[in-house]
Design a protein around this motif. Structure first.
Motif: not given
Length: 932
Positions: A170-174
């Motif tokens: 999940d790239a939203a963790k950036l």
């Protein structure tokens, strides 16, 4: 020959670099004085949220159940703040987008070479003018604003580059990382008195760069659940941070908030070009000094892309260029406008007195006028006074008149008139900046064009003199040559003197002096020209004119194919009829039939949609299996024929190549499934991919050098790599293309016999290793011009067959996911270039085979190819634009760069094709005995 090739390379490199000097040199000037609004600003601090890769429609549109995707931001634009659309410019990449947002100018093309990361030119920004700036986010963006800043008041907090993984769960963790770190930063400031007091100063900027949306868009496309959920998560994060900051400052009403994006994204998850989905970005501003929503009955959309999309929003929307955000931020917190900014302050966003608005836009006008003055004085210094033509609408007297009038209007409290006058002054100053920036364009353009025409003429003369029977060997008169030499030397000295007294840059000397030696070489061949003219006049005039017309038509078709891919389809259908037109089908019916079928099959590809927009992994797998099937058939037929494999080693290599295709097919399938299930790129798949790539360069050199075995070996090796880089129908392209190439080699043998130029050779026993007997080379024939044209046409087809690679956004990042998923612009770019080069190598190797089997020296055919591509390049040189739609500008640059690179590239490809076809590596033989 080496001197000629070196001269050719040098000339073409100058031509290639010239357009960046003529059309795209850096517009920045230095030496201006900072301009600041004299009245107190409405805000003490500014919070800037940049949601990287967020499309305007993705944020503003409602979900299928009519609920907003970002409820908090929707509430703000309906009740608390102003909203709009900012238009970005091409290239729609992160770095130029952020430079436009924060520094207020559109970056020049020279930043491409730095991967949009380093600072190619020094520039001022809102962050640099602030008292303190704290920023959180990506290591690709934050450092460039800290680097080159005066003093050390810009602080950056970045995650690691490895975190930017397209294949991550999940790239939203950036984005979560950014929100968590700013919370802990404010918490820690309560126990750190120095930091606490710094945060309470005026002119403070907090910058949050949110990369998750962009990464999810690349990995899953903007219409995916992941992209939309990331928007919702960012909305919740902004709500928390805004509330926390307001509480920290005791709700003093002195904080301004801005949410925007650096660029959008296409439906297939890429950006870089000028489609509205990439250039339209959202802008929501609220807080101190910002206007409240203005209710309207209907919206006016000047862009068709926007029409009918957000009719539910009955609040006034503003549409303006991205660079206007920098002066807006400067005005809100009262810092000087960035020195190089070309943005116009959008007054509609300001909730302030008419006096403040008039003073602010006046400051904006003076700041842009300062740049105009510096630019004009620079141009005046490097131009002779009697040749200098000033920009008339802004002469010195006009400037004074504008400034006096505006100041008078402000004193008389005629603020609307003052604002109107300032906007006129800004537009004139921007026009003037452009005028002086492009002042030398015509002069330099003509110099390059003269060099082009001279060079092409010289190459044509070399072909006629050395490789045809059209002219007799003419003795040159030494006395005449000496006079010519001194004449041209005098012209060169005059040009150099003229440039010297104007103190021109050193590059001008290269562009203006280049035509002198080139035309000297042409004029020296005057006897050849006279001899040729006599010969041509003795022929049928109609034949010569007909030949020239056919050549012109052929080149125009090639030029057109750069704009309309379907032109290639028309060309290939004409090729399909070639055996019928020339009666070749009479002597070789089967070969002619296969040629026609494959031409028609290849003609389908340019009509297909650009690669990457509709991925189809099952088609890639089917192509892999088809390749395995074809290689098994070919192996069986080779074993049956008289030309058996010499030993087991050759069989083993063929087996390894087939195995490599099978492995590639498996890797494509399993990587796709793994990424779909959000399990990342499996390390085994990544290892196999890189090993396949390396082995594909070596395996062809181990195979036998007989014509078809070596070419088939090259196809299998390159095909295994190409499969790993494929996402859809393009996997079939090299297979069909190389099928046509095999038939082309056979057809050229038939053509040789048809025109009585040579006896037909037995291709089955032909060997590359023994094909370079120089005594058997023949002179050029008119039919060889057609051969060269076929080669250039196939090269252009190899480039554009599966997509318009001249447009940055036609690259699909998913193509490289078998090799890597962590963002790395140069590595990803390198792999995408390799994908483009593979069909190119296949055509070059086939052309090498055509040259040796038709007994021509590679130099003579290559020179004809050089002439064709140079004439095309001259077309594109005049078609380069730096105005109009940004898509047009980007495409015009890439067309010219492509054709110029093509010429330089073909010189290198020629050598690579010779290496791949003629050289053979011998494996060391193993001894029979072995110990237990």
């Amino acid at each position: 020959i080496p001197v000629f090739i070196l001269a050719g390379l040098l000339v073409h490199c100058v031509f290639l670099v010239s357009i960046f000097e003529i059309y795209f040199s850096s517009p920045l000037v230095h030496g201006m004085t900072p301009q600041q609004t004299p009245l107190p600003p409405p805000a003490k601090r500014l919070v800037l949220f940049v949601a990287d890769g967020l499309r305007a429609d993705s944020l503003y549109e409602l979900n299928s159940n009519d609920a907003p995707r970002a409820p908090y931001l929707r509430g703000i634009l309906e009740n608390n703040g102003s909203w709009g659309i900012s238009h970005t410019r091409v290239p729609t990449e992160s770095r130029p987008g952020h430079v436009a947002l924060i520094a207020g100018f559109y970056e020049d093309v020279s930043a491409v070479a730095k991967g949009w990361k380093e600072n190619p030119v020094e520039f001022d920004s809102v962050f640099n003018e602030s008292k303190y700036t704290w920023s959180w986010g990506s290591p690709d963006i934050l450092p460039m604003f800290a680097k080159g800043a005066t003093g050390d008041h810009i602080y950056t907090f970045c995650y690691t580059a490895e975190s930017e993984d397209f294949g991550a769960q999940d790239a939203a963790k950036l984005d979560t990382w950014v929100f968590d770190h700013i919370k802990s930063f404010f918490n820690s400031s309560r126990s750190n008195q120095t930091l606490f007091s710094a945060l309470h100063e005026d002119k403070v900027v907090l910058f949050l760069h949110l990369l998750g949306i962009d990464t999810n868009g690349h990995a899953h496309r903007p219409n995916s659940r992941e992209y939309k959920e990331n928007i919702k998560m960012v909305d919740e994060g902004i709500k928390e941070i805004a509330s926390m900051i307001e509480n920290f400052y005791g709700n003093d009403g002195k904080t301004a908030f801005i949410l925007t994006s650096d660029h959008g994204m296409t439906d297939w998850g890429s950006h870089g070009a000028g489609h509205p989905s990439e250039t339209l970005t959202p802008l929501i501003v609220w807080g101190a000094g910002v206007n409240y929503p203005q209710k309207v009955t209907s919206q006016f959309f000047e862009d068709n892309f926007l029409k009918g999309r957000w009719k539910s929003l009955k609040i006034g929307m503003l549409l303006f260029p991205q660079a206007d955000i920098a002066p807006l931020m400067a005005s809100l917190i009262g810092v000087p406008f960035p020195l190089n900014s070309v943005g116009t302050l959008p007054l509609e966003y300001l909730n302030n007195s008419a006096h403040f608005k008039a003073e602010s836009i006046f400051t904006n006008a003076i700041q842009i006028l300062e740049q105009f003055k510096v630019k004009m004085s620079q141009k005046k210094k490097t131009t002779l006074s009697f040749l200098f033509t000033p920009f008339k609408p802004l002469s010195d007297s006009e400037q004074i008149n504008f400034l006096k009038k505006t100041r008078l209007y402000i004193q008389q409290q005629k603020y609307d008139e003052a604002v109107s006058l300032c906007k006129t002054l800004i537009n004139l100053a921007l026009e003037g900046l452009s005028y002086y920036h492009t002042y030398d364009r015509l002069f330099l353009g003509l110099s390059i064009a003269m060099g082009f025409v001279g060079w092409t003429t010289y190459v044509i003369l070399v072909i006629i003199k050395s490789h045809t029977n059209l002219t007799k060997t003419v003795q040159t008169n030494n006395k005449e040559t000496t006079v010519l030499f001194y004449g041209f030397a005098f012209v060169g000295m005059m040009i150099a003197f003229f440039l010297l007294i104007q103190t021109c840059p050193w590059t001008y000397y290269i562009y203006c002096l280049l035509p002198v030696p080139v035309w000297y070489a042409v004029v020296r061949e005057l006897p050849v020209i006279q001899d040729l003219a006599t010969n041509l006049l003795s022929c049928h005039i109609s034949q010569s004119i007909g030949f020239l017309l056919v050549c012109t038509l052929g080149i125009e078709i090639l030029v057109f194919s750069f704009f309309y891919r379907s032109t290639l389809t028309i060309g290939l259908l004409v090729f399909a009829g070639w055996p019928v037109i020339t009666q070749l089908w009479v002597q070789a019916k089967t070969t002619a039939l296969i040629w026609t079928l494959l031409c028609v099959l290849l003609a389908i590809f340019p009509l297909m949609p650009v690669v990457g927009r509709e991925p189809n992994i099952s088609l890639v797998i089917a192509t892999g299996l088809l390749t395995v099937l074809i290689s098994c058939f070919s192996l069986a037929s080779l074993c049956k024929s008289k030309n058996k494999y010499r030993n087991n080693e050759d069989l083993k290599i063929h087996f390894y190549q087939v195995l490599s295709i099978v492995l590639s097919t498996y890797v494509v399938s399993s990587t796709h499934d793994s990424l779909k299930n959000k399990q990342g790129l499996p390390i085994l798949n990544q290892t196999i991919s890189w090993m396949t790539l390396v082995s594909s360069l070596v395996l062809p050199l181990l195979s036998p050098t007989s014509l078809f075995q070596r070419l088939f070996s090259i196809l299998l090796s390159l095909m295994s790599t190409y499969l790993l880089l494929s996402t859809g129908y393009e996997a079939l392209f090299p297979l069909v293309l190389s099928g046509l190439m095999f038939v082309w080699i056979n057809m050229e043998q038939e053509a040789l016999q048809h025109y009585g130029l040579s006896l037909k050779q037995k291709l089955a026993v032909f060997n590359f290793a023994y094909a370079t007997d120089i005594t058997r080379f023949r002179q050029l024939h008119l039919d060889d011009v057609r051969r060269s044209f076929f080669f250039v046409f196939f090269i252009v087809t190899a480039f554009f067959g599966t997509g318009n690679i001249a447009s940055v956004n036609s690259f699909d990042p998913a193509s490289v996911y078998c090799f890597l998923t962590v963002f790395s612009p140069f590595m990803m770019g390198g792999l995408l270039v390799l994908k483009v080069v593979i069909p190119f190598v296949l055509v070059s190797c086939a052309f090498e085979a055509v040259q040796v089997t038709t007994q021509l020296s590679s130099k003579s055919l290559f020179l004809i190819v050089l002439v064709i591509s140079d004439i095309m390049a001259l077309h594109f040189f005049f078609l380069v634009k730096d105005y109009g739609s940004w898509l047009d500008i980007g495409t015009s640059i890439s067309h010219y760069v492509l054709v110029m690179s093509l010429t330089i590239f073909m010189m290198l490809m020629n050598g690579l094709a010779q290496l791949l076809t003629t050289k053979r590596l011998e494996l060391p033989r193993r001894t029979k005995h072995h110990s237990m």
